[in-house]
Structure formats: structure tokens, C-alpha cells
Scaffold this active site. Structure first.
Site, short mmCIF file in Angstrom:
data_model
loop_
_atom_site.label_atom_id
_atom_site.label_comp_id
_atom_site.label_asym_id
_atom_site.label_seq_id
_atom_site.Cartn_x
_atom_site.Cartn_y
_atom_site.Cartn_z
N GLU A 168 30.78 57.28 -8.85
CA GLU A 168 32.04 56.53 -8.78
C GLU A 168 32.77 56.42 -10.12
O GLU A 168 32.88 55.32 -10.69
CB GLU A 168 31.78 55.13 -8.22
CG GLU A 168 31.19 55.14 -6.82
CD GLU A 168 30.90 53.73 -6.30
OE1 GLU A 168 30.99 52.76 -7.06
OE2 GLU A 168 30.58 53.61 -5.10
N GLU A 356 26.79 56.76 -0.21
CA GLU A 356 26.54 55.31 -0.17
C GLU A 356 27.34 54.70 0.98
O GLU A 356 28.51 55.04 1.16
CB GLU A 356 27.01 54.60 -1.45
CG GLU A 356 26.11 54.75 -2.63
CD GLU A 356 26.57 53.93 -3.83
OE1 GLU A 356 27.33 52.94 -3.66
OE2 GLU A 356 26.18 54.29 -4.95
O1 IFM Z 1 25.86 48.45 -6.04
C1 IFM Z 1 26.96 49.30 -6.04
C2 IFM Z 1 26.57 50.67 -6.55
O2 IFM Z 1 26.00 50.62 -7.82
C3 IFM Z 1 27.80 51.56 -6.63
N1 IFM Z 1 28.52 51.56 -5.39
C4 IFM Z 1 28.80 50.31 -4.74
C5 IFM Z 1 27.53 49.47 -4.65
C6 IFM Z 1 27.85 48.12 -3.97
O3 IFM Z 1 28.77 47.42 -4.70
#
Ligand code: IFM
Length: 462
Positions: A168, A356
């Protein structure tokens, strides 16, 4: 309709994701260097109740138990990140054998338990020594990151094939170098644009480096993405939504695909030009083997003259009378469908992987059990939307749940729990939540399906 993994096909990748700083804790390693998060969490008022990742889930000491539990839950793909400062305590220069040994043990155990490792090279924990030199704002990061990347491929590439370069980039540059709410706590447009451009270059150049060192590798990177909708159907709100879309969804994928930064929709991005050198345009482009999309919610956007940069404002979920998670993110499973459709509509887009997806809700322990019905429903609804996209022809090849263990959720500390497995942070006791058991069951059916088709094949050949 019963949700079954069979509908996704046998070669679909199912897994879970974690990140080093959020779970490992310092452990007893005296050879680890400091990261920007070690420093940032010590600044008062930055993190919920001044929580830190010093101990977190103590994964450093408990990885064997945790990976063993993963195997018991039928999880066959594990995405985790490497802490840069465990490998290079000073960011560059001499390698810590202690750090190498730690990740070697994780990789070897995964392989022994038939769990495929997927490594994220950078999940936000930059070595503090490099931040002293400016961190992502300093263009030298391209060389520092290359050294780190090459080292990981050299030490782990004999057993690891799957790599994700960045986690990200929009979030770590935006929250860390523009808003100052994540490490290293820097602010301002200039810091942000420099950090973002260097991150975009590191993303493509490190991927090219991995491929050159390990041609058979499977290399991608990951993006935070949200479906964006205008608040009202007015010209001003529609324009505001387009700007936010350019910033949150298009900023990093488009230069990678050779389309350049989306400066037409977001004119302020033109200021990035002063950080661009002549050879950068071609270096920003790389043909990844896959693109990771990470989605949790949608955003609703309205025009706002108070925001000088964007002239746009996100309307927070609690102001919209919708169901929310503990992050104040709207529960909106269709978002993952829209995001997948949007990304797949780019020409020459490689296969997509959802790297994710998950939710934080309040979990209560009753008689030693956690019935997290909302999380289970969230996952089922999101996976159904993923299937909808796949059935409409989107080339999506995998799905990883965020996350395996409740963990340190950055500025929110330990308050929001996203895990399939509950962690008691006083005792470090692990308890599988009903969502974890549901996922195990969902994945087990895959084995049953494979066994069925195997036995069918052997009956046919008799
Ligand atoms: O915990 C985070 C992760 O580190 C990166 N993406 C979003 C998740 C939830 O906020």
C-alpha cells in the site's frame, strides 16, 4: 446459496496475510536495528493509549506455534513481511545473520507444513537509520531498497518464489509523509510527492531486479483500493469523487502500467514533476506477474472548498447511517467487486490477487469461545462478491484474509481486532474464533473436492 471454494477452481490461491511490525515484537534479538515505527510509537499521543509493537503477538518467539495453527486451519498460503531492520540493522551495509536465521526458520517451517510463503518486502517499517537520511524523501532510497531486495532474494530465493514489493504505497506515503499520522510522522505536500515518486520507482525497479536475479519468480506489488462514489449526483460532487479516485486508486497503478501519474484529474500531482528525472518515465513501468488489491470498504465523497488541495471531502461512515466496523469503515461488500472490475478494465492488466480483506469488530469471549458472527458474515459476503467478479470474467487468482492474528493496528494500537485468531495480549494465549473455524472448513472442502476428483479419476482409469 452455499459458498464453496470449488466455484473458484483448484488453482485459486487462498491464504492469510500479516506484517512484521504488527505481530513480531522485538523478541530477544539484540541484533535488530530500530525501525521508524519503534521510534514513532514512543512519541506521546500518536498511538491509541500509547500502545507499541514492542511485544505485539510475540511472533518472534511463537512463530512455530502460530504457523502450526495455520496448518491445522488448512491455510496453505502465508503472506508475511520481512522487517528490513532485522536484516540490515543500519538499513544498509552489514547483514544480521540473526535476522536471516529468523526468516529462514519461518520459511522452512512453512514449507515443511505445505504452506507456500509469499513475502512482502516492505510493509512500512523503514530502518530508522535511513529515516535519519530522509527516508522515502531521499532519492538514495532506490539504492538502499535495491540492496535490501537483492539480499532477500539471495538468502531466501532458493525457497521463496512469490514476492510482493510494497504494501500500500499510497497509505505509507500519505499517512507517513503528508498527514503525519503514521511513522515517520512527516507532513506536507512536498515530502509526500517526493516519497510517493521514490516509492513508485522502488516498486518497479525492485520487481525488475527480482526478476533478473530469479527469472522463475512470481512478482507483484499491492495497492489499497476503495470503490468511490459521489455523495450527490451533482457536477461538483462527481468531480470531487474523480479526484479522490485519482489519488486513492490510480496514483500508483497507472505509472506502473506506463500511463504516467493521473495529473489530468488531479492537477496538484503535477508538482511531482520536480522529482522526476529523465530516465524515470521508463523506469516506473514494469510488467508485474500479478497485482495485489487490498480492499476493506467504499468511500463516499463530496465537494468541499475547505480542502485546498483536493476540493473534496470523504464523508465518514458514522455520518452516513450505515453499518460500520471498529475502524469506522462502512461494511460494503460490493466494493471489492467494483474494485476488481475497475482494475481489470486496464489494458494489459496482469492477474489480480486480493492480498488483504477483512474486518475489525468487537469480539467477546464467552466460555473460552469467540463467536464473531459479523466477521464471518463479512468474509462470506466479500468472497461472494469476489466470485461475482470472477464469474463475470475478471482474472482474479487469489484471496488472502487480513489477518491471521489480532495484532498492532498502527495508530489504532490493539483496539481493533481483525484476526481469525484471538490473542490475549496479557498472556499471549491464542483462541481460534468461529471465523477461523469457518475459514478452515471452507478451505477443507477444497481438499475434499480434490480427493473426490482424484478418486473419480482413479475409478475412471481402472
Ligand atoms: O493493518 C493494516 C495493514 O497493515 C495494511 N492494510 C490495512 C490493514 C487494516 O488497517
Amino acid at each position: 446459496m452455499l459458498l464453496s471454494n470449488e466455484a473458484f477452481g483448484n488453482d485459486f490461491t487462498w491464504g492469510v496475510s500479516t506484517a512484521a511490525y504488527q505481530i513480531e515484537g522485538k523478541g530477544n534479538s539484540s541484533f535488530t536495528g530500530e525501525s521508524i515505527w519503534d521510534v514513532f510509537v514512543k512519541k506521546r499521543g500518536k498511538i491509541f493509549k500509547n500502545h507499541t509493537g514492542d511485544v505485539a503477538c510475540d511472533f518472534y518467539n511463537r512463530y512455530a506455534e502460530d504457523i502450526g495453527l495455520m496448518a491445522e486451519l488448512n491455510i496453505s498460503n502465508y503472506r508475511f513481511s520481512i522487517s528490513w531492520s532485522r536484516i540490515f540493522p543500519l538499513g544498509i551495509g552489514s547483514v544480521s545473520q540473526d535476522g536471516i536465521t529468523f526468516y529462514n526458520r519461518i520459511i522452512d517451517l512453512c514449507l515443511a507444513l505445505n504452506i507456500t510463503p509469499w513475502i512482502t518486502l516492505y510493509h512500512w517499517d523503514l530502518p530508522q537509520e535511513l529515516q535519519r537520511k530522509g527516508g522515502w524523501v531521499n532519492r538514495d532510497i532506490i539504492n538502499w531498497f535495491s540492496e535490501f531486495t537483492a539480499c532477500c532474494v539471495e538468502y531466501f530465493g532458493d525457497r521463496v518464489k512469490n514476492w510482493m514489493v510494497l504494501n500500500e504505497p499510497m497509505v505509507f506515503t500519505g499517512a507517513g509523509y503528508f498527514l503525519g499520522v503514521h511513522a515517520p510522522g512527516k507532513k506536507g505536500l512536498s515530502n509526500f510527492l517526493a516519497a510517493a515518486h521514490h516509492a513508485a520507482l522502488c516498486q518497479s525497479m525492485a520487481a525488475a531486479l527480482i526478476k533478473s536475479l530469479q527469472p522463475q519468480s512470481n512478482v507483484g506489488t499491492t495497492f489499497s483500493c476503495s470503490h468511490i462514489e459521489p455523495h450527490r449526483n451533482t457536477t461538483r460532487d462527481i468531480l470531487a469523487a474523480k479526484k479522490v479516485d485519482a489519488l486513492l486508486n490510480r496514483f500508483f497503478i497507472e505509472p506502473l502500467l506506463g500511463l504516467g501519474y493521473p495529473t489530468n484529474e488531479l492537477r496538484l500531482l503535477r508538482r511531482i514533476e520536480r522529482f522526476i528525472k529523465p530516465e524515470d518515465e521508463k523506469n516506473l513501468v514494469f510488467n508485474m506477474d500479478f497485482i495485489g488489491v487490498q480492499n476493506y470498504t467504499r468511500e463516499v465523497v463530496r465537494h468541499s472548498s475547505f480542502n485546498p488541495y483536493l476540493k473534496a471531502k470523504l464523508i465518514k461512515a458514522n455520518k452516513r447511517n450505515v453499518e460500520t466496523t471498529l475502524m469506522n469503515w462502512e461494511v460494503y461488500p460490493e466494493s471489492i467487486y467494483h474494485v476488481l472490475k475497475k482494475f481489470s478494465s486496464y489494458k494489459n492488466m496482469p492477474p489480480l490477487m486480493v492480498t488483504e480483506n477483512g474486518a475489525a469488530f468487537t469480539d467477546t469471549i464467552q466460555n473460552g469461545q469467540i463467536h464473531d458472527i459479523k466477521r464471518t458474515q463479512y468474509l462470506k459476503d466479500n468472497i461472494s462478491q469476489l466470485l461475482r467478479a470472477k464469474q463475470e470474467g475478471v482474472n482474479v487468482a487469489g484471496y488472502f484474509i487480513w489477518t491471521f492474528l489480532d495484532n498492532f493496528e498502527w495508530a489504532e494500537g490493539y483496539r481493533p481486532r481483525f484476526g481469525l485468531v484471538h490473542v490475549d495480549f496479557q498472556t499471549q494465549k491464542r483462541t481460534v474464533k468461529s471465523s477461523g473455524n469457518w475459514y478452515a472448513d471452507f478451505l477443507r472442502k477444497k481438499d475434499a473436492a480434490a480427493l473426490n476428483s482424484l478418486s473419480k479419476m482413479s475409478t475412471e482409469s481402472e
